[in-house]
Design an enzyme around this catalytic site. Structure first.
Site, PDB file in Angstrom:
ATOM      1  N   HIS A 209     -63.095  -6.815  -3.223  1.00  0.00           N
ATOM      2  CA  HIS A 209     -63.480  -8.089  -3.901  1.00  0.00           C
ATOM      3  C   HIS A 209     -63.077  -8.182  -5.459  1.00  0.00           C
ATOM      4  O   HIS A 209     -62.790  -6.961  -5.991  1.00  0.00           O
ATOM      5  CB  HIS A 209     -65.069  -8.276  -3.854  1.00  0.00           C
ATOM      6  CG  HIS A 209     -65.333  -8.589  -2.675  1.00  0.00           C
ATOM      7  ND1 HIS A 209     -66.599  -9.495  -2.292  1.00  0.00           N
ATOM      8  CD2 HIS A 209     -65.026  -8.621  -1.217  1.00  0.00           C
ATOM      9  CE1 HIS A 209     -66.732  -9.767  -1.137  1.00  0.00           C
ATOM     10  NE2 HIS A 209     -65.724  -9.232  -0.467  1.00  0.00           N
ATOM     11  N   CYS A 240     -69.271 -14.542  -3.222  1.00  0.00           N
ATOM     12  CA  CYS A 240     -70.050 -13.430  -3.049  1.00  0.00           C
ATOM     13  C   CYS A 240     -71.196 -14.175  -3.418  1.00  0.00           C
ATOM     14  O   CYS A 240     -71.404 -14.421  -4.674  1.00  0.00           O
ATOM     15  CB  CYS A 240     -69.756 -12.404  -4.047  1.00  0.00           C
ATOM     16  SG  CYS A 240     -71.113 -11.373  -4.522  1.00  0.00           S
TER      17      CYS A 240
END
Lengths: 306, 306
Positions: A209, A240
């Site tokens: 990420h 997220c």
């Protein structure tokens, strides 16, 4: 400098991991996105997950999406399943590559599925048997491998121990998820070293990420250590939930763009992937965080000033 | 893996390069930002530029900003100047470290200052003489070193030739600017190799933009090649006028955050730098693109679920 691989295998996770973390969109839209991605040249796509519709309404129409999607030649499609029921649905739908997830962090695992990491590993052992019995291959994704938002650092030895366990239980492949973007080049090196010291042969995929800007630096580090399989999500689709406003998944076109300029083939047509990202923005009705989507590739020139 | 350096020297460019590419803010606000940055532990700050106020109204109050700012012990402050008039103002203001800019791309240089690269190099030779005569040190920043938005790729040999010329003309240091974020690890390696083949001794600083997500991967590559000096801009302050919506400067806190986790000291207190980025957002009245600013450092944990 170390030699870098000539080919990198990208698994496009936008249709599953991406859409699962966005507001729900219609079935038609999901099929359009999946078909657009199938035409980009990417070799692997995580297409859907078979989860309970009350838990994850974004994937309630997984069967229909998968039934209607074009299966492109040369593309390997996979599905994620959380349990036996999901595994049975995935097999019935014809999938032969299945992903299951466990979190290296006990707290994170309990928060996700209300079970300890060890309890989930017991479940996974049974799932592997079930899936192998139907000739499917199983990848175990180890979430929070580079850090946990609740517990902080996760000991690479703990992750390596989980790999030991799932390899013993028959896992065909493992993946390491940087669930909330806590990875850095140091963490990538430490984790890969710890895992390979004990399981040098198991195929490894990394899932980064870009929450804190490190995703491509992490990917470069992994490349230098010989890893050639990575997840990425078109447009950076999928946020997220723990870090509002932060970007989530690493954007596929950012990976392809960097690798292409480094002479590393991914099979992906960059222009087609950027078009798929534009389509994703249209279907979602929102801007996605990808820099290459915003600015275009480095080869897209500004007209000469007159 | 190669050994990485134990210390990296960051030059904070938010007050100059950052603010110069944002809407103008009041003098008080500039002084507050500069003072906040001086207290972060960063060792170098590009404080102001002495440019014509009609060309760059954002820096019209450079003299007053600099006069009012606190000069912190242990911080080296520098100023950027475009010409003789600017150099005289910088010297009068007491600066002893001066930056001048030339673009490796002829088209880009002409668009910026209506002169060819060679003509600008002639000007720079005179500026170096003037500044050396006043005992100041001169860094030549080579813009578009990793690609030009008008011309595309820039031959590393051309950049290396510019370094030859400015070193011969007395430059004390060189910097390479990735003006519109066209750099990739491959370009970083090619450029550094070309420059060092001909000028191994000249101190080198790199200035990356994160327009296409590659900034920290580029920085990591440069670290592996032994570069220890980098520009960064608090909060990622300063956009890129040629790529609307794209992020511009690499955020200082993203650099510090990654390096700190890798055990590389920068002297910077990460929490203080994030506070300075929050101040920059407040003073600018807008969100800045830094991931570490949004999500917090990897060590900032989410409260345990109850």
């Amino acid at each position: 400098m170390v030699d870098l691989p000539a080919f990198v295998s990208i698994r496009e996770v936008g249709p599953r991991d991406g859409l699962q973390n966005e507001d729900p969109i219609p079935t038609d839209a999901k099929v359009r996105l999946l078909d657009a991605l199938s035409a980009t040249g990417v070799r692997r796509i995580e297409a859907v997950s078979f989860v309970h519709p009350k838990a994850i309404p974004q994937m309630a129409d997984a069967d229909e999406v998968w039934q209607r999607a074009v299966r492109a030649d040369g593309v390997r499609y996979s599905a994620l399943v959380p349990n036996t029921r999901g595994a049975q649905r995935a097999l019935a739908a014809g999938f032969t590559e299945i992903e299951v997830v466990v979190s290296a962090s006990d707290t994170h695992n309990r928060r996700n599925v209300n079970r300890s990491t060890d309890e989930s590993l017991d479940d996974i052992a049974e799932l592997i048997d079930l899936l192998h019995g139907a000739s499917a291959r199983v990848e175990v994704i180890v979430a929070t491998s580079f850090g946990c938002p609740y517990e902080g650092d996760v000991d690479p030895a703990r992750v390596a121990g989980i790999v030991d366990r799932v390899v013993r239980d028959g896992a065909d492949r493992v993946a390491f998820g940087d669930t909330t973007g806590m990875g850095t080049p140091r963490r990538v090196r430490e984790l890969l070293t710890a895992v390979r010291d004990r399981n040098a042969q198991v195929p490894v995929l990394l899932h980064f990420h870009n929450t804190r800007g490190t995703a491509l630096a992490n990917l470069l580090t992994a490349l230098e250590l010989g890893v050639t399989e990575f997840d990425a999500s078109v447009g950076g689709l999928g946020g997220c939930p723990y870090a509002p406003g932060a970007s989530g998944n690493l954007a596929t076109e950012e990976v392809v763009h960097m690798l292409q300029d480094m002479g590393i083939d991914t099979g992906v047509d960059l222009a087609a992937m950027i078009e798929a990202a534009e389509l994703a923005e249209e279907l979602l009705g929102k801007k996605l965080p990808s820099g290459v989507l915003r600015a275009g590739p480095r080869t897209r020139l500004t007209p000469m000033p007159s």
